[in-house]
Scaffold this motif. Structure first.
Motif, PDB file in Angstrom:
ATOM      1  N   LEU A  83       0.843  -1.193   0.000  1.00  0.00           N
ATOM      2  CA  LEU A  83       0.000   0.000   0.000  1.00  0.00           C
ATOM      3  C   LEU A  83       0.878   1.243   0.000  1.00  0.00           C
ATOM      4  O   LEU A  83       1.787   1.366   0.831  1.00  0.00           O
ATOM      5  N   ASP A  84       0.614   2.151  -0.914  1.00  0.00           N
ATOM      6  CA  ASP A  84       1.360   3.401  -1.007  1.00  0.00           C
ATOM      7  C   ASP A  84       0.708   4.445  -0.099  1.00  0.00           C
ATOM      8  O   ASP A  84      -0.375   4.950  -0.385  1.00  0.00           O
ATOM      9  N   VAL A  85       1.371   4.747   1.012  1.00  0.00           N
ATOM     10  CA  VAL A  85       0.883   5.762   1.946  1.00  0.00           C
ATOM     11  C   VAL A  85       1.871   6.926   2.008  1.00  0.00           C
ATOM     12  O   VAL A  85       1.982   7.631   3.011  1.00  0.00           O
ATOM     13  N   GLY A  86       2.580   7.130   0.911  1.00  0.00           N
ATOM     14  CA  GLY A  86       3.612   8.152   0.849  1.00  0.00           C
ATOM     15  C   GLY A  86       3.094   9.573   0.809  1.00  0.00           C
ATOM     16  O   GLY A  86       3.887  10.515   0.866  1.00  0.00           O
ATOM     17  N   ASN A  87       1.780   9.746   0.732  1.00  0.00           N
ATOM     18  CA  ASN A  87       1.207  11.087   0.676  1.00  0.00           C
ATOM     19  C   ASN A  87       0.912  11.664   2.055  1.00  0.00           C
ATOM     20  O   ASN A  87       0.446  12.807   2.164  1.00  0.00           O
ATOM     21  N   VAL A  88       1.178  10.889   3.120  1.00  0.00           N
ATOM     22  CA  VAL A  88       0.905  11.368   4.475  1.00  0.00           C
ATOM     23  C   VAL A  88       2.111  11.110   5.380  1.00  0.00           C
ATOM     24  O   VAL A  88       2.915  10.222   5.125  1.00  0.00           O
ATOM     25  N   GLN A  89       2.205  11.907   6.435  1.00  0.00           N
ATOM     26  CA  GLN A  89       3.251  11.701   7.440  1.00  0.00           C
ATOM     27  C   GLN A  89       2.709  11.030   8.695  1.00  0.00           C
ATOM     28  O   GLN A  89       3.479  10.574   9.540  1.00  0.00           O
ATOM     29  N   GLU A  90       1.390  10.948   8.799  1.00  0.00           N
ATOM     30  CA  GLU A  90       0.722  10.292   9.916  1.00  0.00           C
ATOM     31  C   GLU A  90      -0.178   9.212   9.326  1.00  0.00           C
ATOM     32  O   GLU A  90      -1.152   9.510   8.627  1.00  0.00           O
ATOM     33  N   ILE A  91       0.166   7.949   9.574  1.00  0.00           N
ATOM     34  CA  ILE A  91      -0.591   6.831   9.007  1.00  0.00           C
ATOM     35  C   ILE A  91      -1.599   6.371  10.059  1.00  0.00           C
ATOM     36  O   ILE A  91      -1.234   5.838  11.102  1.00  0.00           O
ATOM     37  N   THR A  92      -2.865   6.626   9.769  1.00  0.00           N
ATOM     38  CA  THR A  92      -3.933   6.415  10.726  1.00  0.00           C
ATOM     39  C   THR A  92      -4.924   5.383  10.204  1.00  0.00           C
ATOM     40  O   THR A  92      -4.812   4.896   9.073  1.00  0.00           O
ATOM     41  N   VAL A  93      -5.921   5.083  11.033  1.00  0.00           N
ATOM     42  CA  VAL A  93      -7.014   4.210  10.603  1.00  0.00           C
ATOM     43  C   VAL A  93      -7.706   4.803   9.382  1.00  0.00           C
ATOM     44  O   VAL A  93      -8.077   4.086   8.445  1.00  0.00           O
ATOM     45  N   GLU A  94      -7.850   6.117   9.387  1.00  0.00           N
ATOM     46  CA  GLU A  94      -8.496   6.785   8.249  1.00  0.00           C
ATOM     47  C   GLU A  94      -7.670   6.611   6.975  1.00  0.00           C
ATOM     48  O   GLU A  94      -8.219   6.410   5.883  1.00  0.00           O
ATOM     49  N   THR A  95      -6.346   6.675   7.103  1.00  0.00           N
ATOM     50  CA  THR A  95      -5.468   6.456   5.947  1.00  0.00           C
ATOM     51  C   THR A  95      -5.682   5.065   5.370  1.00  0.00           C
ATOM     52  O   THR A  95      -5.873   4.889   4.161  1.00  0.00           O
ATOM     53  N   LEU A  96      -5.665   4.057   6.225  1.00  0.00           N
ATOM     54  CA  LEU A  96      -5.767   2.677   5.768  1.00  0.00           C
ATOM     55  C   LEU A  96      -7.189   2.313   5.355  1.00  0.00           C
ATOM     56  O   LEU A  96      -7.397   1.357   4.605  1.00  0.00           O
ATOM     57  N   GLY A  97      -8.158   3.084   5.835  1.00  0.00           N
ATOM     58  CA  GLY A  97      -9.546   2.821   5.473  1.00  0.00           C
ATOM     59  C   GLY A  97      -9.837   3.030   4.003  1.00  0.00           C
ATOM     60  O   GLY A  97     -10.897   2.614   3.504  1.00  0.00           O
ATOM     61  N   ASN A  98      -8.904   3.651   3.276  1.00  0.00           N
ATOM     62  CA  ASN A  98      -9.083   3.883   1.835  1.00  0.00           C
ATOM     63  C   ASN A  98      -8.716   2.673   0.991  1.00  0.00           C
ATOM     64  O   ASN A  98      -8.870   2.706  -0.227  1.00  0.00           O
ATOM     65  N   PHE A  99      -8.217   1.603   1.636  1.00  0.00           N
ATOM     66  CA  PHE A  99      -7.725   0.446   0.900  1.00  0.00           C
ATOM     67  C   PHE A  99      -8.558  -0.801   1.210  1.00  0.00           C
ATOM     68  O   PHE A  99      -9.198  -0.895   2.250  1.00  0.00           O
ATOM     69  N   SER A 100      -8.468  -1.763   0.285  1.00  0.00           N
ATOM     70  CA  SER A 100      -9.109  -3.057   0.489  1.00  0.00           C
ATOM     71  C   SER A 100      -8.068  -4.074   0.951  1.00  0.00           C
ATOM     72  O   SER A 100      -6.955  -4.111   0.424  1.00  0.00           O
ATOM     73  N   PHE A 101      -8.435  -4.902   1.918  1.00  0.00           N
ATOM     74  CA  PHE A 101      -7.541  -5.926   2.446  1.00  0.00           C
ATOM     75  C   PHE A 101      -8.073  -7.331   2.166  1.00  0.00           C
ATOM     76  O   PHE A 101      -7.662  -8.296   2.811  1.00  0.00           O
ATOM     77  N   ASP A 102      -8.957  -7.442   1.205  1.00  0.00           N
ATOM     78  CA  ASP A 102      -9.584  -8.727   0.909  1.00  0.00           C
ATOM     79  C   ASP A 102      -8.545  -9.772   0.505  1.00  0.00           C
ATOM     80  O   ASP A 102      -7.722  -9.534  -0.387  1.00  0.00           O
ATOM     81  N   GLY A 103      -8.579 -10.911   1.184  1.00  0.00           N
ATOM     82  CA  GLY A 103      -7.769 -12.055   0.763  1.00  0.00           C
ATOM     83  C   GLY A 103      -6.320 -12.016   1.155  1.00  0.00           C
ATOM     84  O   GLY A 103      -5.543 -12.881   0.731  1.00  0.00           O
ATOM     85  N   VAL A 104      -5.888 -11.040   1.968  1.00  0.00           N
ATOM     86  CA  VAL A 104      -4.483 -10.990   2.374  1.00  0.00           C
ATOM     87  C   VAL A 104      -4.365 -10.949   3.892  1.00  0.00           C
ATOM     88  O   VAL A 104      -5.263 -10.453   4.580  1.00  0.00           O
TER      89      VAL A 104
END
Length: 215
Positions: A83-104
């Protein structure tokens, strides 16, 4: 069957590589040269187990935690998502909520930190400890980062380490993901079987998943 080649995402172990300021630096040297032995070169290494690309065993930050040789090697082999989270300096639940984690069950975070193995950073992006609960709900068992730690470099309490541990999520650090695209991959990042150890170097490699691959 996958036809993609494996991508090495490990930091090279070199005598000029960066390391934690208070820790043992990596060193490789010949102890026996071929011209002296008459047959072979034999080298030796000195290193901290937390230099370069490595995993943390729970014993690293919890005296009652499992050690390297007690961990299930299957944690470190299998499907992963980068997951590319290079656009933020604070990686939060909200940051990761934009992605799908299905099957991993393994997630690797590509942050804004440049992958320079010769320079120890002064500061790194922050991982909010609350992401541990969120990732556990998604079934994640392993988190990897392209940073020396999942906590602030000057942290003594290590809240993210402990939050991940409480949620059964294991830790892989110092990946080299600058040239890796976001997406689904096969991961191999096997630790050495160092009895009683608090961590271990790994040779981490990725292979891109294709539409014809099966879980």
């Amino acid at each position: 069957m996958m036809t993609n080649e494996w991508i090495d995402v490990s930091q090279p172990l070199t005598n000029d590589m960066a390391h934690w300021p208070e820790d043992t630096p990596f060193s490789y040297s010949l102890t026996i040269a071929k011209q002296d032995s008459g047959s072979v070169n034999i080298g030796q290494i000195t290193t901290s187990v937390h230099t370069g690309t490595h995993i943390d065993a729970p014993f690293h930050f919890d005296n009652d935690g499992k050690r390297i040789d007690e961990l299930d090697v299957n944690l470190y082999v299998g499907e992963a998502i980068v997951l590319d989270v290079g656009n933020v300096q604070e990686i939060t639940v909200e940051t990761l909520g934009n992605f799908s984690f299905d099957g991993v069950t393994r997630v690797l975070l590509k942050t804004s930190l440049p992958n320079d193995h010769t320079r120890f950073p002064e500061q790194i992006p922050n991982l909010d400890p609350r992401i541990a609960d969120f990732l556990a709900e998604k079934g994640i068992k392993l988190i990897g980062v392209d940073m020396p730690s999942v906590d602030a470099l000057d942290s003594k309490e290590l809240p993210t380490h402990h939050a991940l541990y409480t949620n059964g999520i294991h830790i892989l650090e110092n990946l080299m993901l600058d040239n890796v695209e976001q997406g689904n991959y096969e991961l191999i990042a096997l630790p050495l079987a160092i009895k009683g150890a608090d961590g271990s170097p790994v040779r981490a490699v990725l292979r891109k998943k294709t539409e014809t691959d099966h879980n």
